[in-house]
Design a protein around this motif. Structure first.
Motif, PDB file in Angstrom:
ATOM      1  N   ARG A 174       0.754  -1.430   0.158  1.00  0.00           N
ATOM      2  CA  ARG A 174       0.064  -0.126   0.029  1.00  0.00           C
ATOM      3  C   ARG A 174       0.659   1.375  -0.061  1.00  0.00           C
ATOM      4  O   ARG A 174       0.489   2.198  -0.793  1.00  0.00           O
ATOM      5  N   ALA A 175       1.792   1.277   0.653  1.00  0.00           N
ATOM      6  CA  ALA A 175       2.780   2.244   0.889  1.00  0.00           C
ATOM      7  C   ALA A 175       3.425   2.597  -0.542  1.00  0.00           C
ATOM      8  O   ALA A 175       4.064   3.624  -0.814  1.00  0.00           O
ATOM      9  N   ARG A 176       3.422   1.578  -1.470  1.00  0.00           N
ATOM     10  CA  ARG A 176       4.243   1.835  -2.924  1.00  0.00           C
ATOM     11  C   ARG A 176       3.035   2.136  -3.656  1.00  0.00           C
ATOM     12  O   ARG A 176       3.139   2.000  -4.896  1.00  0.00           O
ATOM     13  N   GLY A 177       1.907   2.338  -3.175  1.00  0.00           N
ATOM     14  CA  GLY A 177       0.769   3.212  -4.106  1.00  0.00           C
ATOM     15  C   GLY A 177      -0.178   1.909  -4.612  1.00  0.00           C
ATOM     16  O   GLY A 177      -0.690   2.139  -5.436  1.00  0.00           O
ATOM     17  N   MET A 178      -0.003   0.662  -4.151  1.00  0.00           N
ATOM     18  CA  MET A 178      -0.954  -0.453  -4.525  1.00  0.00           C
ATOM     19  C   MET A 178      -2.185  -0.160  -3.806  1.00  0.00           C
ATOM     20  O   MET A 178      -2.203  -0.014  -2.623  1.00  0.00           O
ATOM     21  N   GLU A 179      -3.324  -0.034  -4.756  1.00  0.00           N
ATOM     22  CA  GLU A 179      -4.701  -0.058  -4.195  1.00  0.00           C
ATOM     23  C   GLU A 179      -5.485  -1.516  -4.387  1.00  0.00           C
ATOM     24  O   GLU A 179      -5.974  -1.836  -5.648  1.00  0.00           O
TER      25      GLU A 179
ATOM     26  N   MET B  62       1.921   7.962   7.304  1.00  0.00           N
ATOM     27  CA  MET B  62       1.965   7.246   6.110  1.00  0.00           C
ATOM     28  C   MET B  62       0.551   6.825   5.521  1.00  0.00           C
ATOM     29  O   MET B  62       0.251   6.658   4.537  1.00  0.00           O
ATOM     30  N   LEU B  64      -0.923   4.617   7.005  1.00  0.00           N
ATOM     31  CA  LEU B  64      -1.404   2.762   7.034  1.00  0.00           C
ATOM     32  C   LEU B  64      -2.102   2.732   8.220  1.00  0.00           C
ATOM     33  O   LEU B  64      -3.113   1.652   8.340  1.00  0.00           O
ATOM     34  N   ILE B  84      -4.065   6.047   0.765  1.00  0.00           N
ATOM     35  CA  ILE B  84      -2.739   5.869   0.796  1.00  0.00           C
ATOM     36  C   ILE B  84      -1.886   6.019  -0.251  1.00  0.00           C
ATOM     37  O   ILE B  84      -0.653   6.655  -0.037  1.00  0.00           O
ATOM     38  N   ALA B  85      -2.405   5.764  -1.218  1.00  0.00           N
ATOM     39  CA  ALA B  85      -1.652   5.993  -2.621  1.00  0.00           C
ATOM     40  C   ALA B  85      -1.470   7.488  -2.911  1.00  0.00           C
ATOM     41  O   ALA B  85      -0.611   7.719  -3.732  1.00  0.00           O
ATOM     42  N   ALA B  88       1.267   8.496  -0.634  1.00  0.00           N
ATOM     43  CA  ALA B  88       2.696   7.921  -1.401  1.00  0.00           C
ATOM     44  C   ALA B  88       3.315   8.992  -2.123  1.00  0.00           C
ATOM     45  O   ALA B  88       4.556   8.662  -2.605  1.00  0.00           O
ATOM     46  N   PHE B 113       7.560  -0.774  -9.930  1.00  0.00           N
ATOM     47  CA  PHE B 113       6.166  -1.120  -9.367  1.00  0.00           C
ATOM     48  C   PHE B 113       5.582   0.069  -9.038  1.00  0.00           C
ATOM     49  O   PHE B 113       4.345   0.486  -9.008  1.00  0.00           O
ATOM     50  N   GLY B 114       6.191   0.781  -7.932  1.00  0.00           N
ATOM     51  CA  GLY B 114       5.640   2.000  -7.183  1.00  0.00           C
ATOM     52  C   GLY B 114       5.310   3.038  -7.991  1.00  0.00           C
ATOM     53  O   GLY B 114       4.220   3.521  -8.136  1.00  0.00           O
ATOM     54  N   ASN B 117       2.225   2.156 -10.208  1.00  0.00           N
ATOM     55  CA  ASN B 117       1.140   2.269  -9.357  1.00  0.00           C
ATOM     56  C   ASN B 117       0.589   3.628  -9.212  1.00  0.00           C
ATOM     57  O   ASN B 117      -0.473   3.932  -9.059  1.00  0.00           O
ATOM     58  N   LEU B 118       1.494   4.572  -8.972  1.00  0.00           N
ATOM     59  CA  LEU B 118       1.013   6.152  -8.831  1.00  0.00           C
ATOM     60  C   LEU B 118       0.874   6.719 -10.171  1.00  0.00           C
ATOM     61  O   LEU B 118       0.176   8.010 -10.188  1.00  0.00           O
ATOM     62  N   MET B 165       9.693   6.476  -6.647  1.00  0.00           N
ATOM     63  CA  MET B 165       8.279   7.376  -6.467  1.00  0.00           C
ATOM     64  C   MET B 165       8.556   8.832  -6.292  1.00  0.00           C
ATOM     65  O   MET B 165       7.532   9.523  -6.061  1.00  0.00           O
TER      66      MET B 165
END
Lengths: 262, 286
Positions: A174-179, B62, B64, B84-85, B88, B113-114, B117-118, B165
C-alpha cells in the motif's frame, strides 16, 4: 495485529479439566445427536443445554459474541433462503411470481438454522475450553501419528504469525501505491500477487529455519516418544462420558426402534 | 513581501502532527498525545526502546494507520481523508523487512512497481528507475531476481523502490538491522546524500552511533510520548531521559562523560571531536 483470534481462554472450569479425548468424543456424539433430531422443540432444548455448557466453560463474552456474529449471519441466510428453495407442503403463505412460500418450508428453514447454531456452538465449546496443544495431544493418544500431530500443532501455532505477516506485506505494498480494491475483478485478484509471492517466500523461509531448529534439538532421534504430560481419565471424565452416551442412545432408540418422532 | 514570506514559513512544515493518539484494535495504546512538526529538508531521527511507538507514529504519517484522535497533516493536508496512494506521492516508507515487499522477477521491475502504481508518465519511467537504482548503487544487479540478492542488496532494492516514486519525505524503519558495519555505513552515506539533495529524512532506529553521526535533530519517544526533542548533543547530555527510554548513548559520548571530571566537555559526538577536546583540555594548543 488484526484478523486472527484464538478462541481458547485460559480457565479452570469442569470443562477445562476434562480429558480432551472425552471432550472430542462428546462433541462428536452431540454432533450426531444434533443431526439426528428433527423436532424444532427438541433442538431448542438441546441448544439450551449447549448454552449451559458455554456458561459452564466461562467463555468471555467478547469471544462468544465474535463467534455468534458469524453463526448469526449464516442463520439469517438459511431462514431467508430455505423457504424459497423448498416450497413443498401446504398451506401456501405467499406467492411472488414463480416463488412459493409454504408454512412447512418456513418451519424447516427455522429448524435448520437452529440446527446450524447448535452444531457451531457445540464445536465452539470445545475450542473455548481446550488449548490447541491438548487437542493435538488427544489425537496422538487416539492413534494419530506424532508427526502429523506435530505438523498440525505447528500449523495452528503459525496461523496468527502468518496473519500478521500478511498484514505487514499488504501495508508495505500500500505504501508503494498499490490499491487492492481498485479495478476490475480480474485486476483486483492480480493485485494480490504482490502479497501472495512475499507471503509464500516468507513461509518457505520460516519452514526452513523451523526444520533446522527442530533438528538441532534432536527431533526424531528416538522412535518411541515419552511425554511430559500424560493424559489420564478420571472418575469425572467417566461420568461425563456416560451422560453423553446416554444423551445420544436414548433418543436414538426412541427414534429408530420405538418410532417416536424426536 | 512579508506575508508571502510568512506563508512560506508555514509551508515549510512538511509534516505537522498535533496531539496524536492511537489505540490498536486490541486495546493497546501505542501513542498517547504526540505533537511534532517536521520541516522540509530536515534529517530527524526518531529513537526509543521497543514498543515506544516509533513505528506506529511512522505508520500514522503514511496513513497506514488512522489516528484514534488528533491530526496528522502532510504538506498541509490532513492524512485522515486521503487514500494511502495519494500520500505515497509525498511520503515514502522503507519497511524494516525488505522481504515483505519484494515480489517481482527482476530488480528493475521491482523498482518500477511503485511509480507505475502512482500513474507516473511512461516516457520518463526508465530514467526514474535508473536514477533510483544508481542512488542505491544497484545498477549492476538490475536484471537479477531480488530474492537472489544479499540482505544488504535487498534492503537497498526496497529503498530504491521507494525513491523511484520521488516522495519529498523518506521514512527509514531500522534500515541497518542485520547489516555489517561496512554495508551499514555505505547505506547511511546514501541516505545522507538523499538528504543533501533536499529530501526530508525520518530515521527510525535505536542505533545511537548512527544518530550521533547523521541526525541533525533527535526525537526521543517513550511509552507513546515524545519525551525529548533536540539536537544530538542536547539529547546525549540528558542521560536520565535516555536511560528512562531504554537507550544508551554511543560509546564515544559515554567516554566523554567519564572524562568530564578531567575537564572534557560532555557534548561530544564523534571520536575525532573527542580527540580534539582532549587535546584542548590538555592544553596542546596553548
Amino acid at each position: 495485529m488484526t484478523g486472527f483470534v484464538d478462541l481458547y481462554t485460559e480457565g479452570d472450569t469442569v470443562l477445562h479439566r476434562m480429558d480432551p479425548r472425552v471432550k472430542i468424543f462428546a462433541v462428536l456424539m452431540l454432533t450426531l445427536l444434533i443431526l439426528m433430531i428433527s423436532s424444532l422443540v427438541h433442538l431448542l432444548i438441546l441448544l439450551a443445554f449447549i448454552a449451559l455448557l458455554v456458561a459452564l466453560g466461562r467463555a468471555p463474552f467478547s469471544k462468544v459474541s465474535l463467534a455468534l456474529r458469524f453463526v448469526l449471519r449464516v442463520m439469517i441466510m438459511i431462514v431467508i433462503l430455505w423457504p424459497i428453495f423448498d416450497p413443498s407442503g401446504t398451506p401456501v403463505l405467499a406467492t411472488l411470481g414463480p416463488v412459493r412460500i409454504t408454512e412447512p418450508g418456513v418451519m424447516r428453514g427455522i429448524t435448520n438454522a437452529v440446527r446450524i447454531c447448535c452444531l457451531a456452538t457445540v464445536w465452539y465449546v470445545l475450542m473455548f475450553t481446550t488449548p490447541q496443544r491438548d487437542l493435538v495431544r488427544a489425537l496422538v493418544k487416539l492413534g494419530v501419528r506424532f508427526d502429523f500431530g506435530l505438523t498440525l500443532s505447528i500449523a495452528l501455532r503459525f496461523l496468527p504469525t502468518f496473519s500478521a505477516t500478511v498484514e505487514s506485506i499488504k501495508d508495505a505494498q500500500r505504501a508503494r501505491g498499490m490499491e487492492f480494491d481498485k479495478g476490475s475483478p480480474l485486476r483486483r485478484s492480480r493485485n494480490y500477487i504482490s502479497v501472495l509471492i512475499p507471503t509464500i517466500i516468507s513461509a518457505l523461509r520460516t519452514a526452513d529455519t523451523l526444520s533446522l531448529a527442530l533438528q538441532s534439538r534432536a527431533y526424531g532421534a528416538r522412535r518411541h516418544r515419552t511425554y511430559l504430560r500424560e493424559l489420564k481419565m478420571r472418575a469425572s471424565d467417566g461420568v461425563a462420558l456416560a451422560v453423553v452416551v446416554a444423551a445420544f442412545v436414548m433418543p436414538a432408540v426412541a427414534k429408530f426402534f420405538l418410532k417416536v418422532p424426536v | 513581501m512579508i506575508p508571502a514570506a510568512d506563508s512560506r514559513a508555514a509551508d515549510d512544515k512538511i509534516i505537522s502532527i498535533h496531539d496524536l493518539k492511537f489505540i490498536y484494535p486490541g486495546g493497546v495504546q501505542a501513542l498517547s498525545g504526540v505533537s511534532l512538526d517536521i520541516r522540509r529538508g530536515e534529517y530527524v531521527a526518531i529513537v526509543g526502546g521497543n514498543g515506544s511507538g516509533k513505528t506506529t507514529l511512522a505508520k500514522n504519517i503514511m496513513g497506514l494507520l488512522r489516528p484514534t484522535s488528533g491530526t496528522v497533516l502532510v504538506n498541509g493536508t490532513a492524512v485522515a481523508g486521503q487514500r494511502i496512494a495519494s500520500i505515497a506521492h509525498i511520503v515514502g516508507y522503507a519497511f524494516q523487512n525488505p522481504d515483505h515487499q519484494l515480489f517481482c522477477s527482476t530488480v528493475w521491475e521491482e523498482v518500477r512497481f511503485g511509480p507505475q502504481n502512482l500513474g507516473y508518465p511512461a516516457d520518463d519511467m526508465d530514467a526514474r528507475v535508473e536514477h533510483a537504482l544508481r542512488s542505491m548503487d544497484l545498477m549492476s544487479v538490475k536484471a537479477r531476481p531480488p530474492f537472489s540478492l544479499t540482505l544488504s542488496e535487498r534492503r537497498r532494492v526496497s529503498i530504491a523502490s521507494v525513491i523511484a516514486m520521488d516522495p519529498e519525505v523518506l521514512i527509514f524503519d531500522e534500515p541497518t538491522t542485520g547489516l555489517d558495519m561496512r554495508e551499514s555505513e555505505a547505506l547511511m552515506a546514501s541516505i545522507a546524500r538523499l538528504n543533501s539533495e533536499g529530501k526530508t529524512v525520518i530515521l527510525i532506529t535505536h542505533d545511537m552511533k548512527l544518530v550521533a553521526k547523521h541526525a541533525k535533530r533527535v526525537v526521543v519517544m517513550s511509552e507513546g510520548k515524545v519525551i525529548l526533542d533536540s539536537d544530538p548533543a542536547g539529547v546525549f547530555s540528558d542521560l536520565e531521559v535516555l536511560l528512562a527510554s531504554k537507550l544508551m548513548p554511543p560509546p564515544v559520548v559515554r567516554l566523554a562523560y567519564r572524562l568530564s571530571t578531567r575537564g572534557v566537555p560532555r557534548d561530544v559526538l564523534s571520536p575525532e571531536e573527542l580527540v580534539l577536546r582532549i587535546m584542548m583540555a590538555r592544553g596542546d594548543f596553548r
